[in-house]
Enzyme design. Structure first.
Site, PDB file in Angstrom:
ATOM      1  N   SER A  38       0.864  -1.169   0.000  1.00  0.00           N
ATOM      2  CA  SER A  38       0.000   0.000   0.000  1.00  0.00           C
ATOM      3  C   SER A  38       0.903   1.221   0.000  1.00  0.00           C
ATOM      4  O   SER A  38       2.073   1.134   0.375  1.00  0.00           O
ATOM      5  CB  SER A  38      -0.870  -0.002   1.256  1.00  0.00           C
ATOM      6  OG  SER A  38      -1.404   1.294   1.470  1.00  0.00           O
ATOM      7  N   TYR A  83      -2.036  -0.722  10.290  1.00  0.00           N
ATOM      8  CA  TYR A  83      -2.160  -1.030   8.867  1.00  0.00           C
ATOM      9  C   TYR A  83      -0.855  -0.700   8.141  1.00  0.00           C
ATOM     10  O   TYR A  83      -0.314  -1.525   7.397  1.00  0.00           O
ATOM     11  CB  TYR A  83      -3.325  -0.238   8.279  1.00  0.00           C
ATOM     12  CG  TYR A  83      -3.563  -0.469   6.820  1.00  0.00           C
ATOM     13  CD1 TYR A  83      -4.207  -1.622   6.378  1.00  0.00           C
ATOM     14  CD2 TYR A  83      -3.147   0.450   5.865  1.00  0.00           C
ATOM     15  CE1 TYR A  83      -4.440  -1.837   5.036  1.00  0.00           C
ATOM     16  CE2 TYR A  83      -3.365   0.244   4.516  1.00  0.00           C
ATOM     17  CZ  TYR A  83      -4.015  -0.898   4.102  1.00  0.00           C
ATOM     18  OH  TYR A  83      -4.226  -1.113   2.773  1.00  0.00           O
TER      19      TYR A  83
END
Lengths: 286, 584
Positions: free
Chosen positions: B454, B467
């Site tokens: 990501s 995350y």
């Protein structure tokens, strides 16, 4: 009209007479779509297909339009790269074997409007077949939730979610205001009714009047994902058009949903006509 | 190196004795494999073994090679006309009343082009799979076109191929090549092949190599100059052609085949990230492409209909995607399906995975399967890896995409939250790489691993500590693994999408807030992502491109690319952004 709409007797009779008129013009429009679809051949352009619809309907007495007929071929059925509304208008794209197409027309006949969408393909197209089959769930979902009197915006979001689960993109988001449906009404017959950007001025006037009145009362004649659609379904006739897109292939149906203020859920909302090409197709598949 | 279980026979033609080996059931379609230079028929042993399960496989030593005899004198004994005589003699002997399917590598392909474009073989060839060997006639026209109308690009192509063809000039010098091959070069060749081409060291080339290579020099001397200066103008293929182009070929450039459609109207293109000796290094892929093409030519199954980009590269490959039930995973599975790959769609949501597999089949995947697995479950992943290997084969491309979102400050994030995020986002990737990557490495025929990281992997944020940490770990894991697997022809890419409109937002956890507030934030995040409107399909395109180009780190959206750039040149600015409160 066999169904009785729960109002006073006189009003009901009047309404069913009116519904008959809408049903007739909707049938006429679908007959036109089927007739034109049967004539489509490789090499026909979108403009030609749109003209064929116009000619066919004009020969049968249509003088005014809610909007002029559209025709979309190939990946235009999925509105690939559609950004401005002008891209809705038919182009010189030519039909090829296996290509999907959508015919969309909204004729006005004897003061009644229909707005229909007809999806098909030239020869076999398994992807579009699948999309069309999956539209059945949307027709059921919309009717069920309208009968439950859920806010239109919520129903819209449920349709959206179902499409995502099915793995499709919601293509009616590309429509003006992202609408899935809009109200249709009687249109005054005038000797001269010009159109503006493809939309009949009489119908636009009706829609604008509804919007104005609705704005005062807190409802909208457009069924959209926005706040102005955050109200329960209004009685009247709605042209509902869920439109699925999947990697360059699109499919939709469009037909009229009747919403009344009856307390009986069955009577409070129903599809104007259940004998339409896409409905017959689902019945045959079963 | 031997062809196990092969039946041998001798075919006599024009004073030569050809050594012919046959494998498989003679009632099945016949596939004739023609070897190149400096090889003997044993170069095909791996491919032949795999093909013999379905076909009648025939191999022969070209005249002057292996155990076939050489013409006397050598000069003039290797012309394409004489090689065509040989082929017809073999075809008549092994398949007298049915056309054969021809497969040629290197010089085997060069001569096969002659077979498939001359009149006298019409009706004897059902299909032709060509690899690393152009038709000399087509090559002649290719050069002529570039000399006659030179543009900078065409001159560049000409010079590029001219440089790659250095060995062709050397082979035209008298005596020297023979001396080298019979002397030091012949002795060292196997080692050179292993080092440069990474071919497995299992007893190939055969001991006949020095004399094969010495005789084979006449293939060049008897044909190259004559054909290149006066190419035939009627060299049209009379059978369907499948062209397999290894992208790392040191001797031939891809550009040679630019205008091949003109000569071979029924052409299927395939590309392979490999070097020249693909019959030795990529037998699985070749066997599957040849099988598919032969069956299609026999009319058993229609030819592949894959229409998407990179169909030449992924057609018939096996691709496994985790998190394929929605979002980026689903779009990636579809993109591979459109390129004609076989797809294994893995998701913990059975309905979503099944749907992806079903739609994949509709849009071009020859086969697609759905598997329901939670990637964080080690045992389930082990079972899946076993099942996939036995039922579908070793995956060619693995996409570790499954992931979950978690937002909330560090102190709101409980140990349980941390565990969950790391279990799926990091351990899921570790399990995938460990199990499927191992199969890939053990097979030794290349492959590719894509991990969905990501932009949060290099963009710190006070709202996404867990995350971002999990994704940063995935990014680093990918880069380390890339280094480790580089030597085995397995690429590893980390994809960093950025804000993409998928439903990760509506399933993301928001730590430290009540259920209602969490729902509100999910809705709001979903709305923001929708407004951003970046479609997962574009990420899928980036995934395919990353595999084709073997890219290491791929930021996708403009903001992901911007942050990536800043992480290198303006990290302080990124740290300042990390302190901002997200608009949720």
């Amino acid at each position: 009209m066999t169904r009785m709409v729960g109002m006073t007797k006189g009003a009901a009779a009047e309404l069913s007479a009116e519904l008959r008129g809408f049903k007739e013009v909707q049938r006429l429009a679908y007959a036109c779509a089927e007739a034109v679809a049967a004539q489509l051949k490789p090499g026909v352009t979108e403009r030609e297909a749109a003209r064929m619809q116009r000619v066919w309907l004009r020969e049968r007495g249509v003088r005014d339009w809610f909007h002029l007929p559209f025709a979309w071929f190939g990946d235009r059925t999925a509105f690939v790269n559609f950004r401005v509304p002008l891209q809705f208008f038919p182009t010189d794209r030519r039909l090829e074997p296996g290509m999907p197409f959508i015919l969309d027309m909204a004729p006005v006949h004897k003061g009644c409007t229909a707005d229909i969408g007809y999806s098909g393909s030239l020869g076999l197209n398994p992807v579009q077949d699948k999309l069309l089959a999956d539209l059945e769930a949307h027709r059921e979902l919309i009717l069920r939730e309208v009968r439950e009197r859920r806010p239109l915006r919520e129903i819209y979001e449920d349709v959206d979610r179902l499409m995502v689960r099915q793995g499709y993109a919601n293509r009616h988001r590309a429509y003006p205001f992202g609408v899935i449906a809009h109200k249709v009404d009687r249109v005054k017959e005038r000797a001269w009714s010009p159109h503006l950007f493809g939309f009949g001025t009489q119908s636009l006037k009706g829609l604008a009047g509804d919007a104005l009145r609705g704005h005062r009362d807190g409802w909208s004649p457009l069924w959209s994902p926005y706040r102005f659609s955050d109200h329960p379904p209004r009685p009247g006739l709605w042209a509902v058009e869920p439109h699925l897109g999947f990697r360059g292939t699109g499919a939709k149906f469009e037909e009229i949903l009747v919403v009344t203020d009856s307390r009986d859920p069955e009577q409070s909302a129903f599809w104007l006509d259940d004998d339409l090409p896409h409905v017959r197709r689902w019945a045959e598949d079963r | 190196m031997s062809l196990e279980g092969a039946r041998e026979r001798w075919v006599r033609t024009g004073g030569i004795e050809l050594c012919v080996a046959e494998l498989g059931d003679e009632t099945q379609p016949t596939v004739v494999l023609v070897h190149g230079y400096p090889d003997s028929k044993e170069v095909w042993s791996e491919v032949a073994g795999r093909l013999s399960e379905r076909f009648h496989v025939v191999l022969y030593d070209v005249r002057g090679h292996g155990r076939s005899t050489a013409p006397q004198p050598l000069r003039g004994g290797f012309t394409l006309e004489k090689l065509t005589d040989d082929f017809l003699a073999v075809a008549d002997a092994v398949s007298p009343d049915r056309p054969v399917h021809l497969v040629g590598h290197d010089w085997g392909s060069v001569q096969s082009w002659e077979f498939v474009t001359v009149k006298r073989t019409e009706g004897r060839i059902a299909s032709f799979t060509s690899m690393s060997g152009p038709s000399l006639d087509h090559f002649g026209h290719w050069i002529k076109r570039r000399v006659k109308r030179p543009t900078p690009r065409r001159v560049g192509q000409l010079l590029g191929q001219g440089a790659k063809s250095w060995y062709v000039y050397l082979l035209h010098t008298p005596v020297l090549p023979e001396l080298a091959w019979r002397g030091p070069l012949g002795r060292r060749w196997p080692k050179i092949l292993q080092r440069v081409e990474k071919v497995p060291a299992d007893g190939y080339p055969t001991p006949s190599l020095p004399s094969d290579a010495a005789h084979g020099a006449w293939l060049y001397r008897d044909n190259v100059r004559a054909r290149l200066s006066r190419p035939r103008t009627d060299a049209y293929a009379h059978a369907p052609v499948q062209l397999v182009t290894p992208l790392g070929d040191a001797f031939l450039s891809e550009k040679l085949y630019d205008e091949l459609e003109l000569w071979a109207p029924q052409l299927v293109r395939r590309t392979l990230p490999a070097k020249h000796w693909i019959p030795r290094t990529r037998p699985d892929q070749l066997a599957s492409w040849i099988t598919e093409f032969v069956i299609a030519s026999e009319g058993g199954r229609p030819a592949p209909v894959a229409s998407g980009p990179y169909a030449d590269r992924f057609g018939g490959q096996l691709v496994l995607v985790t998190g394929a039930g929605s979002g980026i995973g689903r779009a990636t599975a579809y993109a591979f399906a459109e390129a004609g790959a076989r797809v294994v769609a893995v998701d913990r949501n059975a309905e979503g995975a099944a749907r992806t597999a079903e739609m994949s089949r509709l849009i071009g995947a020859p086969d697609a399967w759905a598997e329901t697995v939670d990637v964080s479950d080690e045992q389930a992943m082990e079972k899946l890896a076993e099942k996939v290997a036995t039922e579908y084969g070793v995956v060619d491309v693995l996409v570790n995409n499954a992931g979950i979102g978690l937002s909330g400050s560090f102190f709101d994030t409980t140990a349980e939250d941390w565990r969950k995020v790391l279990d799926v986002n990091l351990w899921g990737v570790i399990h995938g790489c460990r199990l499927f990557g191992k199969q890939m490495a053990e097979r030794g025929q290349g492959g590719h691993i894509v991990n969905t990281a990501s932009a949060a992997a290099y963009q710190p944020s006070k709202a996404l500590p867990a995350y971002s940490t999990s994704k940063a770990a995935v990014l680093m894991l990918s880069e380390c693994l890339r280094a480790e697997l580089a030597g085995q022809g397995i690429g590893v890419s980390a994809i960093c999408p950025g804000f993409v409109h998928t439903n990760i937002t509506s399933t993301a956890r928001f730590a430290g807030v009540a259920a209602e507030e969490e729902k509100r934030r999910q809705k709001r995040a979903a709305r923001l992502y929708r407004l951003r409107g970046y479609p997962p399909e574009k990420v899928a395109d980036a995934v395919l491109r990353a595999v084709v180009r073997n890219q290491a780190v791929v930021p996708v959206t403009p903001e992901a690319r911007g942050a990536h750039l800043m992480s290198r040149f303006a990290p302080r600015a990124l740290r300042a952004i990390a302190r901002l409160e997200p608009p949720l």
